[in-house]
Design an enzyme around this catalytic site. Structure first.
Site, PDB file in Angstrom:
ATOM      1  CE1 TYR A  13       3.058   5.928  -4.607  1.00  0.00           C
ATOM      2  CE2 TYR A  13       3.971   3.952  -5.742  1.00  0.00           C
ATOM      3  CZ  TYR A  13       3.811   5.399  -5.514  1.00  0.00           C
ATOM      4  OH  TYR A  13       3.739   6.317  -6.801  1.00  0.00           O
ATOM      5  CG  ASP A  71       1.101  -3.335  -5.754  1.00  0.00           C
ATOM      6  OD1 ASP A  71       1.906  -3.498  -6.691  1.00  0.00           O
ATOM      7  OD2 ASP A  71       0.947  -1.967  -5.491  1.00  0.00           O
ATOM      8  CE  LYS A  99       7.144   0.620 -10.026  1.00  0.00           C
ATOM      9  NZ  LYS A  99       7.659   2.140  -9.850  1.00  0.00           N
TER      10      LYS A  99
END
Length: 443
Positions: free
Chosen positions: A167, A248, A275
């Site tokens: 993801y 990532d 984040k």
């Protein structure tokens, strides 16, 4: 009391246990139910963020402070979700709030460059071994999109490769392969932690492959860590074929001052972040080797454009300087990692003691519950029974006052106290005692 005189375990049937837990959940939250029905009249499904939807209706939160949350029906929770890792600093870190407010006091949208974005960029480049140059975005999703665009422009190639079950944002979700919402980019797939198969796949793609984009630990894919051998094989294969290796680390960069790349000693060509790095504000970042990032250098003819009204918004830039420059450094970073390692070990010890088919995988302050035994090295298709047990765990933890992801993910935040974690361990022990008969036995 003789064994035959003991009452049968409560809710020994899985389906009955789950139906009762759902009913208890719904009965205790009439205001959340009412708000969900109102939302359904103006939003499809009554929701604008899929991960926060579950049946019969999601909780409506009204307030957060430190590591606590309160819902519309007055229930308080210890927050073990940490906004899927974005909420590293909790809900009310005063120094971050003060920095953001001070920045906004000078004006919200200034349509110009600012000193804080330079300072924030310097902090990012100093921390992550792979980042010589960096640019900011509004989210980790955007960071991954722009990183792939840079890799394709730099290499002159079109195809990308990602992990099955990976993801990388709302338009790059590969839980079941390709999705209709994904970007229309030619995509190949690798099998996570399969060294030989992945190297062969990269070599087969050859000079068609612009980039390999992978999380050094799958986040939404189940907190499944990559082995160092796998990451090193990716590094070697990408060097061999000329593909750009992108890590990532939107979630995993919290695991050391320099992310999992530093902890493993495997350095990609590019890294994406997001984040928590701006204290929970809307931010993302992508960076890497200067030669690659300079495709955006507007001093050069033909540079790639990179638009975004809020890329350098004043509140995120100011908050990022405090988050990375003052708060999340050195011993604080390592202490959080070790707290998570200790908690996961305790939870897994309880699973083993209870003899149930359940375990937690992860690294540091991130972990996910799985309802099967044996080593978990890659994403898998859960059985219907596993999904029922996962939901039952989620609902029981809510009733015990602990908020975690519906999929069983935990992401610790800095404000959590030792008593919060010991309380969760105690609640989990009670869950095993109560629900053991429906969790399946360890092989």
């Amino acid at each position: 009391m003789a064994p035959l005189d003991q009452p049968p375990p409560r809710n020994s049937d899985l389906e009955s246990a789950l139906l009762e837990a759902r009913a208890t959940y719904a009965a205790a939250r009439p205001k959340s139910a009412e708000l969900h029905e109102a939302a359904r009249r103006v939003m499809p499904g009554g929701n604008t963020r899929t991960v926060l939807f579950w049946s019969p209706f999601p909780i409506s939160m009204v307030r957060g402070e430190g590591a606590r949350l309160w819902d519309a029906d007055g229930h308080a929770y210890t927050d073990l979700l940490g906004e899927y890792t974005a909420g590293l600093f909790g809900h009310s870190e005063r120094r971050i709030l003060d920095a953001a407010r001070a920045a906004m006091d000078t004006g919200i949208n200034l349509a110009g460059a600012g000193a804080n974005e330079i300072r924030f960029a310097e902090l990012v480049c100093a921390r992550f071994p792979s980042i010589e140059r960096v640019r900011f975005t509004n989210s980790g999703t955007e960071a991954n999109i722009m990183a792939l665009s840079a890799a394709r422009a730099f290499t002159g190639r079109a195809e990308i490769m990602v992990a099955k079950g990976g993801y990388h944002g709302g338009v790059m979700t590969f839980a079941t392969g390709q999705s209709p919402v994904n970007l229309p980019v030619p995509t190949r797939f690798l099998a996570y932690n399969d060294v030989e198969g992945t190297v062969a796949a990269i070599r087969e793609a050859g000079d068609k492959l612009a980039a390999v984009l992978v999380e050094p630990m799958l986040g939404s894919g189940g907190c499944i860590p990559a082995t160092r051998e796998f990451l090193a094989a990716l590094r070697d294969a990408c060097t061999e074929t000329g593909a750009v290796l992108i890590f990532d680390e939107v979630m995993t960069s919290r695991h050391s001052e320099g992310g999992l790349q530093q902890r493993h000693g495997v350095i990609p060509d590019m890294t994406t972040l997001g984040k928590y790095i701006a204290g929970g504000m809307n931010v993302g970042a992508f960076g890497g080797r200067a030669a690659i990032m300079d495709v955006f250098d507007a001093h050069r003819p033909g540079a790639l454009p990179h638009a975004g009204t809020f890329n350098n918004n004043v509140w995120s830039m100011a908050a990022g300087c405090v988050a990375l420059g003052e708060l999340f450094r050195g011993e604080v970073v390592e202490a959080l990692f070790q707290r998570g390692e200790k908690l996961r070990a305790e939870l897994n010890a309880l699973c083993a003691e209870a003899g149930v088919a359940m375990q937690f995988t992860g690294a540091g302050s991130m972990m996910t519950a799985h309802f099967r035994t044996g080593a978990i090295k890659a994403p898998y298709a859960a059985t219907p029974e596993e999904e029922q047990r996962r939901e039952l765990f989620f609902l029981d933890m809510l009733e015990a006052g602990f908020y975690l992801a519906r999929r069983g993910m935990v992401a610790l935040s800095l404000p959590l106290a030792p008593t919060d974690l010991s309380g969760f361990t105690a609640a989990f022990r009670e869950f095993l005692n109560l629900r053991g008969p429906v969790l399946g036995r360890a092989a």
